[in-house]
Design a protein around this motif. Structure first.
Motif, PDB file in Angstrom:
ATOM      1  N   LYS A   1      -5.922  -2.621   7.773  1.00 52.56           N
ATOM      2  CA  LYS A   1      -7.291  -2.111   7.862  1.00 52.56           C
ATOM      3  C   LYS A   1      -7.492  -0.753   7.194  1.00 52.56           C
ATOM      4  O   LYS A   1      -8.625  -0.373   6.888  1.00 52.56           O
ATOM      5  CB  LYS A   1      -7.714  -2.013   9.333  1.00 52.56           C
ATOM      6  N   THR A   2      -6.407  -0.031   6.959  1.00 50.94           N
ATOM      7  CA  THR A   2      -6.525   1.319   6.410  1.00 50.94           C
ATOM      8  C   THR A   2      -6.624   1.279   4.890  1.00 50.94           C
ATOM      9  O   THR A   2      -5.801   0.655   4.220  1.00 50.94           O
ATOM     10  CB  THR A   2      -5.328   2.184   6.841  1.00 50.94           C
ATOM     11  N   GLN A   3      -7.645   1.951   4.367  1.00 46.12           N
ATOM     12  CA  GLN A   3      -7.924   1.913   2.930  1.00 46.12           C
ATOM     13  C   GLN A   3      -7.042   2.893   2.152  1.00 46.12           C
ATOM     14  O   GLN A   3      -6.678   3.962   2.649  1.00 46.12           O
ATOM     15  CB  GLN A   3      -9.397   2.242   2.667  1.00 46.12           C
ATOM     16  N   THR A   4      -6.721   2.500   0.927  1.00 49.88           N
ATOM     17  CA  THR A   4      -6.023   3.377  -0.002  1.00 49.88           C
ATOM     18  C   THR A   4      -6.348   2.924  -1.410  1.00 49.88           C
ATOM     19  O   THR A   4      -6.720   1.758  -1.631  1.00 49.88           O
ATOM     20  CB  THR A   4      -4.497   3.345   0.224  1.00 49.88           C
TER      21      THR A   4
ATOM     22  N   LYS B   1       0.817  -1.195   0.000  1.00 50.63           N
ATOM     23  CA  LYS B   1       0.000   0.000   0.000  1.00 50.63           C
ATOM     24  C   LYS B   1       0.861   1.258   0.000  1.00 50.63           C
ATOM     25  O   LYS B   1       1.941   1.297   0.593  1.00 50.63           O
ATOM     26  CB  LYS B   1      -0.912   0.011   1.233  1.00 50.63           C
TER      27      LYS B   1
ATOM     28  N   LEU C   1      -0.640   8.915  11.028  1.00 52.96           N
ATOM     29  CA  LEU C   1      -1.614   8.177  11.831  1.00 52.96           C
ATOM     30  C   LEU C   1      -1.126   6.761  12.138  1.00 52.96           C
ATOM     31  O   LEU C   1      -1.417   6.216  13.215  1.00 52.96           O
ATOM     32  CB  LEU C   1      -2.957   8.121  11.106  1.00 52.96           C
ATOM     33  N   ALA C   2      -0.374   6.175  11.213  1.00 56.38           N
ATOM     34  CA  ALA C   2       0.208   4.851  11.467  1.00 56.38           C
ATOM     35  C   ALA C   2       1.201   4.918  12.618  1.00 56.38           C
ATOM     36  O   ALA C   2       1.256   4.011  13.471  1.00 56.38           O
ATOM     37  CB  ALA C   2       0.890   4.320  10.209  1.00 56.38           C
TER      38      ALA C   2
ATOM     39  N   PHE D   1      -0.898   5.303  15.823  1.00 57.31           N
ATOM     40  CA  PHE D   1      -1.553   4.037  16.173  1.00 57.31           C
ATOM     41  C   PHE D   1      -0.542   3.051  16.751  1.00 57.31           C
ATOM     42  O   PHE D   1      -0.826   2.350  17.743  1.00 57.31           O
ATOM     43  CB  PHE D   1      -2.218   3.444  14.925  1.00 57.31           C
TER      44      PHE D   1
ATOM     45  N   LYS E   1      -1.706   9.746   6.515  1.00 57.54           N
ATOM     46  CA  LYS E   1      -1.970   8.378   6.964  1.00 57.54           C
ATOM     47  C   LYS E   1      -0.722   7.730   7.564  1.00 57.54           C
ATOM     48  O   LYS E   1      -0.827   6.905   8.477  1.00 57.54           O
ATOM     49  CB  LYS E   1      -2.525   7.542   5.808  1.00 57.54           C
TER      50      LYS E   1
ATOM     51  N   PHE F   1       0.537   5.080   1.270  1.00 55.57           N
ATOM     52  CA  PHE F   1      -0.262   5.964   2.111  1.00 55.57           C
ATOM     53  C   PHE F   1       0.170   7.415   1.923  1.00 55.57           C
ATOM     54  O   PHE F   1       1.326   7.697   1.587  1.00 55.57           O
ATOM     55  CB  PHE F   1      -0.114   5.596   3.589  1.00 55.57           C
TER      56      PHE F   1
ATOM     57  N   PHE G   1      -2.963  -1.728  11.594  1.00 56.60           N
ATOM     58  CA  PHE G   1      -3.332  -0.441  10.994  1.00 56.60           C
ATOM     59  C   PHE G   1      -3.181  -0.494   9.482  1.00 56.60           C
ATOM     60  O   PHE G   1      -4.062  -0.057   8.734  1.00 56.60           O
ATOM     61  CB  PHE G   1      -2.462   0.689  11.562  1.00 56.60           C
ATOM     62  N   ILE G   2      -2.052  -1.035   9.024  1.00 56.32           N
ATOM     63  CA  ILE G   2      -1.777  -1.097   7.584  1.00 56.32           C
ATOM     64  C   ILE G   2      -2.833  -1.930   6.869  1.00 56.32           C
ATOM     65  O   ILE G   2      -3.345  -1.546   5.812  1.00 56.32           O
ATOM     66  CB  ILE G   2      -0.366  -1.653   7.329  1.00 56.32           C
TER      67      ILE G   2
END
Length: 505
Positions: free
Chosen positions: A217-220, A2, A11-12, A15, A8, A4, A214-215
């Motif tokens: 579940k986080t959308q991109t 991914k 935020l990673a 988190f 983001k 980001f 986090f990686i």
């Protein structure tokens, strides 16, 4: 992998700090240690470093790196802006730790002209990283201009200073020009576009242990095509398969004087594993194709130019290489498009003929693949100011037309109808030669015939094309490698991939 945005990624960090749990200063220490691990292995011949540190967390990384380098026995000079009192908490902690070591010299970077930096010194840029929000000015701008004039090896930490992670440069923006960029955990989009990627040198992705939860579940909508992606897509050959298992590919290509394009596309189909391969071409290319591609079957489509393309059921068509734009060829192409509803692949002159009338693009069946280079894309959809804007337009058109766009570039982008973008990182400048696109047409057509989905055929096809080119460059150099060398190296690309998959199993 991914991709980001800078926000983001921040935020990673947050988190990870909250949920691992780990303090922010220890996470910074971990990131610095990863940099030291790489530098220790790859800079063995150098014993002196000049580390330029800002006041944010990127500067904090730099202070920690400088301390660790000194403790490993390297000579270290640190350059800071002593007049800027706004310093992040973690950067301040690492700055205090650094000042406690008497063997490290700390200098005012505004006086760099009066300080001799040995030509063997490695320069480390830890001024801004992803923390920059505006164009550099004043002392920092002047400093980076001076550093860019140095012939030393230059390493940027996370992101070259002056560069933004997610967007195009402002006019006349001053950017640190790195030889290596040690990027934490992720690729950034700016690494992958020509206007911004020229500043980053070789990218080294360092896993600093940011939260996998986090990686995941986080959308991109943005991705890099890495080996893990390819291993998930690739389907090893079934020992009990037969030629019917791997489909029927038909290349419609060639015209008088341009039969080489048809040969390259046809050879690529064969080398990529299609069960049955046909080439629809004018009769002037009959002997050329039968001599160079005896495994493929010839279908006559005219005399000097292609004048007809007949629809065959349960076949995948790749149309365009070397077709020319003769009026009879254009008529045959448009008639074919009007009659078919099955997805096809269109490239080169097929795209140029469609672009002559903007309404023609609506004839392309949904789920088809087009593979334009930037000029072909411009003829189809209009001009843009830069590659970031071109990609945004490609996302819009892929959605409107419900097609897949393979936008060829140094880091080719695959755009899906859903608006997802996959950047390829295999390949090299040796592909900047006529014929390279014809090979890609053959590869993707072959994979489509083998029942790979359009998305997976494009991703795997572009990766294979680039990987084979990397093997060819190792043997012959980027300058001397030929498109035919790339085709010959497709076997080694498959061997590499089969070995990876077998090892995983």
């Amino acid at each position: 992998m991914k991709i980001f945005t800078a926000e983001k990624i921040r935020l990673a960090d947050v988190f990870t700090i909250k949920n691992e749990p780990i303090s922010s200063i220890l996470l910074m220490e971990r990131a610095a240690q990863k940099c030291i691990d790489w530098i220790s292995v790859n800079c063995k011949k150098h014993n002196r470093f000049a580390v330029f540190c800002g006041t944010g967390n990127n500067g904090g990384d730099g202070f920690a790196i400088a301390r660790m380098l000194y403790l490993k026995g390297f000579d270290v000079d640190v350059f800071v802006d002593p007049h800027n009192e706004k310093i992040s908490d973690d950067a301040h902690i690492n700055y205090k730790r650094l000042k406690e070591i008497s063997g490290i010299s700390i200098h005012d970077f505004t006086k760099i002209d009066s300080i001799q930096i040995d030509c063997e010194t490695v320069i480390i840029d830890a001024l801004f990283g992803t923390g920059l929000s505006r164009k550099l000015e004043g002392n920092f701008s002047q400093l980076i201009e001076k550093l860019n004039d140095f012939k030393h090896i230059k390493i940027s930490i996370d992101l070259p200073s002056g560069l933004f992670a997610d967007q195009i440069l402002e006019k006349d923006q001053i950017i640190f020009k790195a030889d290596y960029t040690l990027s934490f955990q992720f690729w950034k989009r700016s690494f992958l576009h020509p206007e911004t990627g020229k500043f980053i040198g070789k990218v080294i992705i360092l896993d600093i242990g940011l939260s996998k939860d986090f990686i995941n579940k986080t959308q991109t909508d943005y991705f890099v095509i890495d080996d893990e992606t390819i291993e998930e897509i690739f389907k090893p050959r079934d020992n009990f398969a037969h030629k019917g298992t791997y489909g029927k590919a038909i290349i419609a290509a060639g015209s008088y004087g341009k039969m080489g394009a048809a040969v390259l596309a046809t050879k690529s189909v064969l080398k990529t594993g299609a069960g049955l391969t046909f080439t629809v071409a004018p009769n002037c290319g009959y002997e050329i194709l039968q001599s160079n591609c005896p495994e493929a079957m010839f279908i006559s489509g005219g005399d000097k130019y292609l004048e007809k393309i007949e629809i065959q059921k349960q076949s995948v068509y790749g149309i365009g290489p070397g077709l020319g734009t003769d009026i009879l060829t254009k008529k045959a192409l448009l008639e074919f498009l009007k009659q078919t509803s099955e997805p096809i692949l269109l490239d080169a002159d097929a795209l140029n003929m469609i672009a002559e009338n903007k309404e023609n693009i609506s004839l392309v069946p949904e789920k088809s693949v087009i593979t334009p280079h930037p000029k072909e894309f411009e003829r189809l959809f209009g001009s843009t100011e830069n590659s970031f804007e071109r990609l945004e337009l490609a996302i819009k058109k892929a959605n409107e037309l419900q097609i897949y766009i393979v936008l060829k570039d140094h880091h080719t982008q695959i755009i899906t109808p859903e608006g997802r973008v996959f950047y390829n990182i295999t390949g090299n400048a040796g592909l900047a030669k006529g014929g390279s696109g014809d090979i890609l047409t053959g590869i993707i057509t072959s994979l489509l015939a083998q029942k790979y989905s359009q998305k997976n055929a494009c991703i795997l096809g572009v990766w294979l094309h680039g990987k084979a080119a990397d093997f060819a460059a190792e043997k012959f150099s980027k300058e001397s490698m030929l498109p035919t060398d790339v085709i010959d190296e497709l076997g080694n690309a498959f061997l590499y991939l089969n070995k990876k998959v077998t090892t995983r199993l």
